[in-house]
Enzyme design. Structure first.
Site: not given
Ligand code: GDP
Ligand code: IMO
Ligand code: MG
Length: 428
Positions: A12, A15, A40, A221, A300, A411
């Site tokens: 998270d 990416k 993502h 991840q 969560r 940002v």
């Molecule tokens: P990923 O799993 O690595 O692709 O990340 P996620 O999408 O799960 O979580 C990142 C969250 O932050 C998402 O809700 C994005 O829309 C948001 N986001 C990404 N870059 C930025 C940023 O620079 N600033 C803010 N405020 N939100 C961001």
């Molecule tokens: P992105 O690509 C954050 C965590 C789960 C748990 C552990 C194992 O969005 O960054 P799993 O279901 O993979 O067997 O769970 O890994 N987990 C993540 N945490 N971002 C993710 O993906 C995750 N994918 C799995 O919360 O702790």
């Molecule tokens: Mg994510």
């Protein structure tokens, strides 16, 4: 050129956002591991896309998106994601799916839930999407692969073998066993729908590399969730490290030009496991609310803490990140006190590496360096020099500590909310 995006923390990190941003200069975007445990998020001109199965280049025209052999695929979810995009007008998806990727079967999801329930207090906190059980079957050589969908006789053989073992296991765990026919029929139906997309993506990618295409490999991840080098057993069941790309996609080691490490300006984690710089105070609440730190997949609340550079150094040591993309730094506006974890204290000694056992990690105490906070809203800034001095000092410290340049500063969630500080295409 061939780039790899690698999450440097516990996932998270943003990416999806940065993959979509860099994808604007790419020909091909490849997801190389994980499944729909990933969430993502892309935001393009205020329009939000939440992707779990599809690569983050999917909404960009002219880019071919590949789901490589290292991935595990929930076919219901994949088709749902494709259909959602089609309803939004993305009818001409350029998608290829590896015939060697593994299928997440319904029994994998049942087993994921059952194992977690059995472990109760010692549970991993998985996303319960069947990821672990699917990779278990891959390693145990009883998985069903995407390519198997195209040969009904062989598929019959594979499913019969798999069910012989899986149904026994399900019964032992007081779960309902599966009948062969409905599962088989559903797999055949999926095969018909997905046929146009299924191919040997390793061959395709090797040709693309030879033809000097720009390719971006998108990890799911983050490195601390790596099965081998993360906080085992509180990890996922694949490796998000750039190191795993050649195997996960079937390309040679030498074809990778640059690794871009994706680093959130603070730290978050979902699920169980040690987290040295975790906060349980109002600063954590402030960051969680400002950063909307709630899981994309499971909703969560994410655990929150200060930026931990020991974690980032660990990733760096494992995969040698060429550039950093620093994400969500806008969330730190107004965070006071503002700190970075620069080392751990373990048994009276200062260390700058992640110990190998979670028992030792759990005993580590964070050593912080405090930074002057900044109050200005930075979300509209597009030039590095316009950032507040204290924000620039925060960024410079990260660069010095990791001896690596920050190339992008994000940002805001939108594609356009990005500051380019370094040219990742230049030859060093
Ligand atoms: P990923 O799993 O690595 O692709 O990340 P996620 O999408 O799960 O979580 C990142 C969250 O932050 C998402 O809700 C994005 O829309 C948001 N986001 C990404 N870059 C930025 C940023 O620079 N600033 C803010 N405020 N939100 C961001
Ligand atoms: P992105 O690509 C954050 C965590 C789960 C748990 C552990 C194992 O969005 O960054 P799993 O279901 O993979 O067997 O769970 O890994 N987990 C993540 N945490 N971002 C993710 O993906 C995750 N994918 C799995 O919360 O702790
Ligand atoms: Mg994510």
């Amino acid at each position: 050129m061939v780039f790899v995006i690698e999450g440097m923390q516990w996932g998270d990190e943003g990416k999806g956002k940065i993959t979509d941003f860099i994808a604007q200069k790419m020909d091909i975007v490849v997801r190389h591991q994980g499944g729909n445990n990933a969430g993502h998020t892309l935001v393009i001109d205020n329009k939000k896309f939440a992707l779990s199965c599809l690569p983050s280049g999917i909404v960009s025209k002219n880019i071919t998106n590949v789901i490589a052999n290292g991935c595990v695929i929930n076919l219901d979810k994949l088709i749902e994601e494709i259909n959602t995009l089609k309803e939004q007008g993305y009818t001409n998806l350029k998608l290829l799916i590896s015939n060697k990727a593994h299928i997440i079967m319904p029994y994998h999801i049942d087993l994921d839930g059952a194992y977690e329930a059995l472990l109760s207090n010692n549970k991993i906190g998985t996303t319960k999407k069947g990821i672990g059980p699917c990779y278990i079957d891959k390693a145990a050589r009883r998985g069903i692969r995407i390519g198997d969908l195209l040969n009904k006789d062989y598929l019959k053989e594979r499913l019969t073998s798999a069910l012989t073992i899986k149904n026994l296991e399900l019964k032992m765990l007081n779960k309902k066993p599966y009948d062969f026919q409905p599962l088989f029929d559903k797999l055949c139906y999926f095969g018909e729908i997905l046929k146009p997309y299924i191919t040997d993506t390793s061959l395709y990618l090797n040709n693309a590399i030879n033809n000097k295409k720009n390719i971006l490999f998108e990890g799911a991840q983050g490195s601390m969730l790596c099965l081998d080098h993360g906080t085992y057993p509180y990890v996922t069941s694949s490796s998000p490290l750039a190191n795993s790309v050649p195997l996960n996609a079937g390309i040679p080691l030498k074809s990778i030009d640059k690794v871009v490490g994706i680093l959130k300006a603070y730290t978050t984690r979902v699920g169980e496991g040690p987290f040295v710089s975790e906060l349980h105070d109002e600063t954590a609440d402030l960051i969680r609310e400002k950063g909307h730190e709630y899981g994309t997949v499971t909703k969560r609340p994410r655990r929150v803490g200060y930026l931990d550079l020991v974690v980032a150094k660990h990733t760096h040591r494992l995969s040698n990140v060429n550039y950093i993309s620093l994400m969500l730094i806008d969330v730190l506006t107004g965070v006071n006190p503002l700190k970075i974890c620069i080392g751990y204290e373990l048994d009276g000694e200062t260390i700058d590496f992640i110990p190998s056992t979670i028992e030792e990690i759990s005993r580590c105490k964070p050593i912080y360096k405090e930074f002057e906070p900044w109050k200005e809203d930075i979300s509209k800034i597009r030039n590095y020099n316009d950032l507040p001095l204290n924000c620039k000092k925060y960024i410079s410290f990260i660069e010095e500590y990791l001896n690596t340049k920050v190339a992008f500063i994000s940002v805001g969630a939108d594609r356009k909310d990005t500051i380019i500080k370094e040219d990742i295409f230049k030859n060093d």
